[in-house]
Design a protein around this motif. Sequence first.
Motif, PDB file in Angstrom:
ATOM      1  N   ASP A 195       0.663  -1.320   0.140  1.00 43.49           N
ATOM      2  CA  ASP A 195       0.074   0.083  -0.024  1.00 43.49           C
ATOM      3  C   ASP A 195       0.774   1.230  -0.023  1.00 43.49           C
ATOM      4  N   ALA A 196       2.084   1.097   0.503  1.00 42.69           N
ATOM      5  CA  ALA A 196       3.137   2.333   0.447  1.00 42.69           C
ATOM      6  C   ALA A 196       3.605   2.521  -0.946  1.00 42.69           C
ATOM      7  N   ASP A 197       3.364   3.776  -1.358  1.00 48.05           N
ATOM      8  CA  ASP A 197       4.054   4.371  -2.590  1.00 48.05           C
ATOM      9  C   ASP A 197       4.353   5.551  -2.485  1.00 48.05           C
ATOM     10  N   LEU A 198       5.372   6.044  -3.438  1.00 51.60           N
ATOM     11  CA  LEU A 198       5.848   7.368  -3.594  1.00 51.60           C
ATOM     12  C   LEU A 198       4.796   8.213  -3.439  1.00 51.60           C
ATOM     13  N   PRO A 199       5.324   9.595  -2.988  1.00 48.67           N
ATOM     14  CA  PRO A 199       4.070  10.590  -2.965  1.00 48.67           C
ATOM     15  C   PRO A 199       3.609  11.101  -4.280  1.00 48.67           C
ATOM     16  N   ALA A 200       4.365  10.684  -5.387  1.00 46.16           N
ATOM     17  CA  ALA A 200       3.692  10.957  -6.848  1.00 46.16           C
ATOM     18  C   ALA A 200       3.925   9.761  -7.808  1.00 46.16           C
ATOM     19  N   PRO A 201       3.176   9.799  -8.701  1.00 47.03           N
ATOM     20  CA  PRO A 201       3.330   8.644  -9.600  1.00 47.03           C
ATOM     21  C   PRO A 201       4.799   8.992 -10.377  1.00 47.03           C
ATOM     22  N   PRO A 202       5.237   7.955 -10.983  1.00 44.43           N
ATOM     23  CA  PRO A 202       6.461   8.327 -11.753  1.00 44.43           C
ATOM     24  C   PRO A 202       6.470   9.383 -13.110  1.00 44.43           C
ATOM     25  N   GLY A 203       5.221   9.559 -13.497  1.00 44.35           N
ATOM     26  CA  GLY A 203       5.245  10.685 -14.552  1.00 44.35           C
ATOM     27  C   GLY A 203       4.918  12.006 -13.790  1.00 44.35           C
ATOM     28  N   ALA A 204       4.951  12.194 -12.548  1.00 47.84           N
ATOM     29  CA  ALA A 204       4.694  13.372 -11.882  1.00 47.84           C
ATOM     30  C   ALA A 204       5.674  13.373 -10.772  1.00 47.84           C
ATOM     31  N   ARG A 205       6.812  12.522 -10.799  1.00 43.94           N
ATOM     32  CA  ARG A 205       7.719  12.538  -9.551  1.00 43.94           C
ATOM     33  C   ARG A 205       8.989  13.253  -9.682  1.00 43.94           C
ATOM     34  N   TYR A 206       9.532  14.090  -8.740  1.00 41.28           N
ATOM     35  CA  TYR A 206      10.677  14.877  -8.683  1.00 41.28           C
ATOM     36  C   TYR A 206      11.714  14.397  -7.547  1.00 41.28           C
ATOM     37  N   PHE A 207      12.519  15.007  -7.522  1.00 43.71           N
ATOM     38  CA  PHE A 207      13.534  14.870  -6.359  1.00 43.71           C
ATOM     39  C   PHE A 207      12.896  15.190  -5.140  1.00 43.71           C
ATOM     40  N   GLU A 208      11.885  15.997  -4.617  1.00 46.99           N
ATOM     41  CA  GLU A 208      11.350  15.941  -3.485  1.00 46.99           C
ATOM     42  C   GLU A 208      10.816  14.935  -3.132  1.00 46.99           C
ATOM     43  N   HIS A 209      10.018  14.073  -3.933  1.00 49.76           N
ATOM     44  CA  HIS A 209       9.302  12.899  -3.575  1.00 49.76           C
ATOM     45  C   HIS A 209      10.267  11.764  -3.164  1.00 49.76           C
ATOM     46  N   TYR A 210      11.706  11.788  -3.007  1.00 50.85           N
ATOM     47  CA  TYR A 210      12.360  10.735  -2.652  1.00 50.85           C
ATOM     48  C   TYR A 210      12.863  11.151  -1.056  1.00 50.85           C
ATOM     49  N   VAL A 211      12.120  10.449  -0.291  1.00 49.92           N
ATOM     50  CA  VAL A 211      12.224  11.001   1.056  1.00 49.92           C
ATOM     51  C   VAL A 211      13.072   9.859   1.803  1.00 49.92           C
ATOM     52  N   PRO A 212      14.164  10.079   2.444  1.00 48.70           N
ATOM     53  CA  PRO A 212      15.059   9.406   3.264  1.00 48.70           C
ATOM     54  C   PRO A 212      14.271   8.654   4.430  1.00 48.70           C
ATOM     55  N   GLY A 213      14.409   7.531   4.510  1.00 50.28           N
ATOM     56  CA  GLY A 213      13.682   6.582   5.325  1.00 50.28           C
ATOM     57  C   GLY A 213      12.508   5.846   4.682  1.00 50.28           C
ATOM     58  N   SER A 214      12.197   6.141   3.374  1.00 48.19           N
ATOM     59  CA  SER A 214      11.065   5.711   2.894  1.00 48.19           C
ATOM     60  C   SER A 214      11.558   4.333   2.262  1.00 48.19           C
ATOM     61  N   THR A 215      10.743   2.928   2.171  1.00 45.61           N
ATOM     62  CA  THR A 215      10.956   1.929   1.708  1.00 45.61           C
ATOM     63  C   THR A 215       9.673   1.521   0.808  1.00 45.61           C
ATOM     64  N   TYR A 248      10.137   3.103  -9.906  1.00 47.60           N
ATOM     65  CA  TYR A 248      10.832   4.043  -8.890  1.00 47.60           C
ATOM     66  C   TYR A 248      11.374   5.254  -9.498  1.00 47.60           C
ATOM     67  N   VAL A 249      11.876   4.971 -10.601  1.00 50.03           N
ATOM     68  CA  VAL A 249      12.754   6.299 -11.383  1.00 50.03           C
ATOM     69  C   VAL A 249      11.537   7.215 -11.923  1.00 50.03           C
ATOM     70  N   SER A 250      12.028   8.443 -11.447  1.00 50.94           N
ATOM     71  CA  SER A 250      10.985   9.174 -12.365  1.00 50.94           C
ATOM     72  C   SER A 250      10.945   9.518 -13.831  1.00 50.94           C
ATOM     73  N   HIS A 251       9.761   9.606 -14.275  1.00 50.05           N
ATOM     74  CA  HIS A 251       9.643   9.486 -15.887  1.00 50.05           C
ATOM     75  C   HIS A 251       9.759  10.904 -16.560  1.00 50.05           C
ATOM     76  N   VAL A 252       9.843  11.838 -15.609  1.00 48.21           N
ATOM     77  CA  VAL A 252       9.848  13.122 -15.991  1.00 48.21           C
ATOM     78  C   VAL A 252      11.055  13.993 -15.429  1.00 48.21           C
TER      79      VAL A 252
END
Length: 165
Positions: free
Chosen positions: A9-29, A88-92
Amino acid sequence: MTSTQLLSDADLPAPPGARYFEHYVPGSTYEFGHVGVSEEEIVEFARRWDPQTIHDDPELAAVGPFGGLIASGVQTLALTMRMYVDHYVSHVASLASPGIDELRWPRPVRPGDTLRMRVAVQAARVSRTKPDRGLVHTAVTTLNQDDDPVMTFTAMNLFGRRPEA
């Protein structure tokens, strides 16, 4: 074509098509997968890219050091990269990678295995020389269906920062 999916259920705060540096939060798995590995795929890959008998000859591999056919580590890396790029990798905002560290294969991948990937954001910092981007360090673990790690490494990725509105 390989299709992989989010496994929790845990996913990054934005989908790969709208993901930026700020969405990669240390401690997140996060966990992604599944990718199956067949004998035919192992042999085909090995014959083209890593022609060693432990990878491309089931009969000789059966009497070899692993007691059977195993996937090339490079193939395991390629399968993991598919999950990594899909989820995982941002598409944008991906700006490439300066490399990976500490690549290890603690146990072999065998025909019939099903792989998934766990990523843990270890560190994220804005570039000192190019403030429009940041560097993210990620611990990557590829696991088989028995939860055994089959590959680990630390990835470094450069991602663009979110544009100001």
